[in-house]
Design a protein around this motif. Structure first.
Motif, PDB file in Angstrom:
ATOM      1  N   ILE C  32      44.471  39.491  46.698  1.00  0.00           N
ATOM      2  CA  ILE C  32      44.566  40.944  47.596  1.00  0.00           C
ATOM      3  C   ILE C  32      45.552  41.875  46.808  1.00  0.00           C
ATOM      4  N   PRO C  33      45.172  42.963  46.478  1.00  0.00           N
ATOM      5  CA  PRO C  33      45.882  44.004  45.622  1.00  0.00           C
ATOM      6  C   PRO C  33      46.892  44.696  46.523  1.00  0.00           C
ATOM      7  N   ASP C  34      48.274  43.911  46.880  1.00  0.00           N
ATOM      8  CA  ASP C  34      49.056  44.493  47.682  1.00  0.00           C
ATOM      9  C   ASP C  34      50.235  45.006  46.767  1.00  0.00           C
ATOM     10  N   GLU C  35      50.090  44.899  45.411  1.00  0.00           N
ATOM     11  CA  GLU C  35      51.172  45.572  44.708  1.00  0.00           C
ATOM     12  C   GLU C  35      50.508  46.226  43.385  1.00  0.00           C
ATOM     13  N   ASP C  36      51.429  46.817  42.397  1.00  0.00           N
ATOM     14  CA  ASP C  36      50.943  47.429  41.459  1.00  0.00           C
ATOM     15  C   ASP C  36      50.058  46.811  40.627  1.00  0.00           C
ATOM     16  N   GLY C  86      48.099  37.032  55.311  1.00  0.00           N
ATOM     17  CA  GLY C  86      47.857  36.576  56.682  1.00  0.00           C
ATOM     18  C   GLY C  86      46.546  36.704  57.173  1.00  0.00           C
ATOM     19  N   LEU C  87      46.293  37.970  57.395  1.00  0.00           N
ATOM     20  CA  LEU C  87      44.938  38.666  58.002  1.00  0.00           C
ATOM     21  C   LEU C  87      43.844  38.141  56.849  1.00  0.00           C
ATOM     22  N   SER C 145      46.119  44.804  55.410  1.00  0.00           N
ATOM     23  CA  SER C 145      47.448  44.012  55.061  1.00  0.00           C
ATOM     24  C   SER C 145      48.252  43.435  56.404  1.00  0.00           C
ATOM     25  N   THR C 146      48.610  42.319  56.287  1.00  0.00           N
ATOM     26  CA  THR C 146      49.294  41.545  57.335  1.00  0.00           C
ATOM     27  C   THR C 146      50.796  42.433  57.454  1.00  0.00           C
TER      28      THR C 146
END
Lengths: 216, 488, 288
Positions: C32-36, C86-87, C145-146
């Motif tokens: 998942i693209p959760d950061e830069d 998580g999700l 996002s969770t």
């Protein structure tokens, strides 16, 4: 059979009758000149005849009906589109076959414009455009010619050249002509139109210019 | 007091937009918007062309997707244009062009995944609908005379090829070339949803504040578009079209089971899929309408109306920049540069940039839509004024503008504006993906929640809304007897 | 004329590129693209090299632009392994029967969300979600996002008994955790919620201006990130492949690789560990 017998020819424009009702019989081998003032109904009559013979005639309309974006060759070749299958015509659009090129070229030479083979018709002069339309009509190879002022933009010798070609190539013809001398020279029968009616119908060898002038 | 109908309509739209402003969320929410804007311009002024190794590839892919998409769209659109007179075909075309490229991409992503086909179809499908309409309009304009003179038994193909096509060829070619430019813009923004085109890297650089990288990409994109006449030549076209499919990248393999699943399960409304039957459909649908569709429609309409009027105002301000009737060559050249940049930058990218700089509200969207659309119409109107010859003693300055020029171009200005009304709405909906609460926001949310049934209903609603505006726009143009040529 | 042959060319080319594809035996994963993105590329290129060495098959990482795109790619079998939140993990596993949560970071057993605020709000760190955030502007991370959406929304609803849109004057979705941090730091949003690990890492690297932004509340613990693998990989890559992947992940001890997550190591996990996330997501209505 290139002659025709038509009756009940009539046309209205904006609720006003512009031609007819009239009947017209033309026998095979006759060369008819339609004469009369502009607005008398000659063009309308030509169109009517064209419709009534179901398009089975070569037509040179006053506005010529050229495809401006195509060169002279293709505009003439269009006269025989029905003689070839679609693939043949499509290939011809991109690259014409030699025998068609030569046939068209001979015809154009006869009309004095062999040099304009690949010029788009949009860039031709009025007289040249008229001859392209005439060439297309001849190339069409029908027995009957219907033409509306086909030499109006041509002068002296060229006009004669075109009229000669037309009377040789078609068994029968109906040509609207403004020029009385030309009519007397090339037609076998003169029909005068006045106010949408036939005002004169006589063999041309029995008429002189003076007999026709009252129509104008 | 007597107003002309055109003025009455203009005032009506102005009043609607002002009323909409009261409901709109217009604000600059960043603490330091001008510092960020300054950093952005500094970035554009100091472009870094060598930072990302992928930049050249991204440009190549952008061009490749544009070529394949537009070529396919043009071929299908051409075929459709031949049967465009049939009512179902018209409806079908109106429908496929009412759905934005990005929405198509989002749909195909769900079952083709990151396969080149996703990007190609996302461009080709809506473009087919547009091509079909415009091509058929062009073909209808062809002179019917020559066809009547052909021998009666001439086949329809030969008739068509000899009498229609040559007559329309120049217009068809011009429009298709113009559309290619639009295709480059569409292709670039597809990167924002993950396809390997320019938008992909632009988003990466922007979101991390790497303005020099982003500036380099924007500059290259402008150069690419501005030099189209130099590198798109009729003789090279077959080479490009043949070659382009090989530069789309490999992506991931297509798994056809996914396609089947998407159509037979994913987009079936949840109550039907879970066996609740039609009884469950009512509550499901009304929930969707109340919580997502209605707010989305409302915000989309509000934003569209404000953006439309803002576009109009910007156009009227911008066209003198390139008009021969004002200023010297330096002013005009800079005016041209400004308008080229404004119209070459897709609204989506403009809105994205402004959102980063000013924070989330409708303001960045309004400004982006006005800049892009105002750039397009301003350019066309400015060019139109250059064909106007004023009498030698015509007034100068503001009086020349208001008495001599605006009244002469006002009708065609309105015509372009109403033509673009539907386009502005289509874009407004899409800008929701960036976080403005228009229909696109809810479509994106539904997709993020893997609820494609909801997403499809919302996309359908968006399409119907666009078709409605298109009909209304055409009605107004007909009422006011306004004529225009197509723009994109 | 030109039209007809353009058409032919197109048909041919369409066929040509449908046949282009990744080799069937390449093992592909995403995250998942959760950061830069630059950071993600660096991190997961390293992971791809590591896994390729351990598994003996070609391993490739593909970046995606959204959480949903990661889930869809996994569901569509275009990737076989993913680093989910998580999700997204719960979503992915319910869409792909047989898939399983393989391993999680040591820190993911007890994960937290930080609520952060711009200094202009005057909000201080407290033990509960402060009442003072009402009426402020607020940003989540990604919609899917969770730690950036589900859990903060859950606690906002629990504290205020209202939807976030009613609590705050403006609610946005920044896209990812790094951006949430930047937006609150810049004052674009007054308050934001993000993954605590991202905050700690940025803080450690000196990328946070603590004069502008500070943590105001830490949520209770919940389970988060995990590696999830499709159930059909054994058929495709050979018997015992799943176990090999799990072992490779658990054995990862290169400090540089681990630091990039940042996690101190990976431990086994199972699908049922994420039940709490499922029920919270259902409660706030983003999962059916």
């Amino acid at each position: 059979m290139s002659g025709f017998e038509l009756s009940g020819l009539t046309a209205s424009y904006g609720g006003e009758r512009v031609i007819g009702p009239l009947s017209l019989d033309v026998k095979e081998g006759e060369h008819v000149a339609l004469v009369g003032k502009s607005g008398a109904g000659k063009s309308t009559l030509i169109k009517l005849i064209h419709e009534r013979v179901d398009g089975h005639a070569s037509l040179v309309p006053q506005d010529l009906g050229l495809v401006n974006a195509l060169p002279v060759f293709h505009n003439v070749f269009m006269g025989q589109l029905d003689a070839h299958p679609a693939w043949y015509n499509t290939v011809t659009l991109v690259r014409p076959f030699r025998k068609d090129r030569e046939a068209v070229k001979d015809l154009l030479r006869e009309l004095g414009m062999a040099d304009k083979f690949w010029t788009p018709t949009a860039s031709l002069s009025g007289g040249q455009r008229q001859r392209v339309a005439v060439a297309r009509a001849i190339y069409r190879n029908a027995d009957l010619l219907l033409a509306d002022e086909p030499i109006s933009a041509l002068d002296g010798p060229l006009a004669h050249q075109v009229m000669k070609a037309l009377s040789q190539r078609f068994a029968t013809s109906v040509i609207a002509l403004h020029d009385v001398e030309m009519a007397l020279a090339y037609a076998t029968r003169i029909i005068g139109i006045q106010d949408g009616q036939i005002a004169l119908d006589e063999a041309s060898n029995r008429l002189s210019a003076a007999d026709i002038m009252p129509l104008y | 007091m007597h107003f002309s109908p055109t003025l009455r309509v203009s005032l009506l739209f102005l009043v609607i937009a002002i009323a909409a402003l009261f409901f709109a969320d217009i604000a600059i929410t960043t603490a330091n918007p001008w510092r960020d804007l300054g950093r952005f311009f500094l970035g554009v002024a100091t472009p870094d062309f060598f930072s990302t190794e992928g930049l050249a590839t991204a440009l190549l892919r952008t061009v490749a997707f544009a070529f394949v998409g537009v070529a396919l769209g043009s071929a299908c659109g051409f075929l459709l244009s031949l049967i465009y007179r049939f009512y179902p075909v018209r409806i079908f075309c109106a429908f496929i062009r009412a759905i934005h490229e990005l929405f198509w991409a989002l749909i195909f992503l769900q079952f083709f995944g990151f396969h080149p086909l996703t990007g190609v179809l996302a461009i080709a499908i809506p473009y087919s609908g547009i091509f079909a309409k415009v091509y058929s309009e062009i073909l209808d304009e062809a002179d019917p005379g020559p066809a009547r003179l052909l021998p009666p038994s001439t086949g329809i193909i030969s008739t068509f090829l000899y009498t229609r096509i040559p007559d329309c060829w120049v217009q068809l070619r011009t429009y298709t070339a113009y559309r290619l430019e639009c295709g480059l813009r569409s292709s670039a923004i597809l990167g924002f949803v993950g396809l390997p085109t320019l938008g992909f890297y632009l988003e990466t650089s922007f979101s991390q504040g790497l303005y020099s990288q982003a500036g380099a990409m924007l500059i290259l994109f402008y150069v690419l578009i501005a030099t189209i006449p130099l590198w798109v030549k009729p003789k090279l076209l077959p080479v490009y079209i043949l070659g382009a499919p090989f530069f789309l990248g490999d992506g991931m393999p297509i798994i056809w089971g996914n396609v089947e699943r998407f159509f037979t399960q994913d987009i079936i409304p949840a109550p039907l899929r879970d066996g609740e039957g039609l009884a469950g459909l009512g509550p499901w649908f009304s929930d969707l309408m109340l919580t997502e569709a209605m707010p989305g429609i409302w915000n989309t309409l509000i934003l569209t109306q404000i953006a439309l009027v803002a576009t109009g105002i910007l156009t009227l301000l911008a066209f003198p920049l390139i008009s021969n009737h004002f200023g010297g060559p330096i002013r005009r050249t800079s005016g041209h540069v400004f308008l080229v940049i404004a119209r070459s930058t897709p609204e989506y990218i403009l809105a994205y940039i402004l959102l980063q700089l000013w924070g989330p509200s409708m303001l960045p969207a309004v400004v982006a839509l006005a800049l892009h659309n105002g750039g397009i119409i301003g350019h066309l109107i400015g060019r139109q004024t250059n064909a106007i010859h004023l009498r030698p003693d015509a007034p100068t300055g503001y009086r020349r503008y208001s008495w001599e020029l605006v009244p002469r171009v006002y009708r065609s200005f309105l015509a372009f504006l109403f033509y673009r009304w539907e386009i502005i709405m289509r874009e407004t909906a899409i800008l929701g993906i960036l976080g403005i609460y228009t229909l696109g926001f809810y479509v994106d949310s539904a997709i993020q929640q893997i609820r494609f049934d909801r997403a499809m209903v919302l996309i359908l609603i968006t399409a119907l809304l666009n078709i409605g505006i298109d009909i209304l726009g055409r009605y107004i143009r007909r009422k006011l007897a306004l004529q225009t040529m197509p723009t994109c | 004329m030109a039209m007809s042959y353009i058409r032919k060319i197109l048909l041919g080319s369409l066929l040509a590129f449908t046949s282009l594809a990744v080799s069937a035996q390449t093992f592909v994963f995403t995250a998942i693209p959760d950061e830069d993105e630059t950071k993600l590329m660096e991190r997961f290129k390293g992971i791809a090299d590591y896994l390729q060495e351990k598994l003996g098959v070609e391993v490739r990482y593909i970046p995606v632009k959204s959480y949903a795109a990661a889930v869809s790619a996994f569901r569509n079998n275009q990737v076989q392994l993913a680093w989910f939140g998580g999700l997204s993990g719960v979503q992915a596993r319910s869409l792909v029967p047989g898939s399983e949560a393989l391993a999680q970071g040591v820190e993911d057993v007890d994960f937290y969300t930080y609520f952060i605020a711009h200094q202009s709000t005057g909000l201080e760190e407290s033990d509960t979600l402060p009442e003072g955030i009402r009426g402020k502007t607020f940003t989540f991370g990604s919609k899917g996002s969770t730690s950036g959406r589900v859990m903060p929304e859950h606690y906002i609803r629990q504290t205020f008994s209202e939807a976030p849109e009613d609590v705050f004057s403006r609610v946005g979705f920044s896209g990812n955790h790094t951006r949430t941090l930047r937006l609150v730091e810049a004052g674009t949003y007054e308050v934001g919620a993000l993954n605590y690990a991202v905050w700690e890492k940025e803080l450690e690297n000196g990328n946070v201006n603590t004069d502008e932004v500070s943590v105001i509340w830490k949520t209770p613990a919940y389970p988060d990130y995990q590696w999830t693998i499709r159930g059909d990989v054994d058929d495709r890559y050979g018997e015992g492949f799943t176990d090999k992947v799990r072992q490779a992940l658990l054995d990862m001890d290169d400090p540089e690789l681990l630091e990039s997550f940042p996690r101190s190591g990976f431990i086994p996990t199972a699908n049922e560990n994420y039940e709490p996330i499922r029920s919270v997501a259902e409660q706030i209505g983003i999962l059916d």
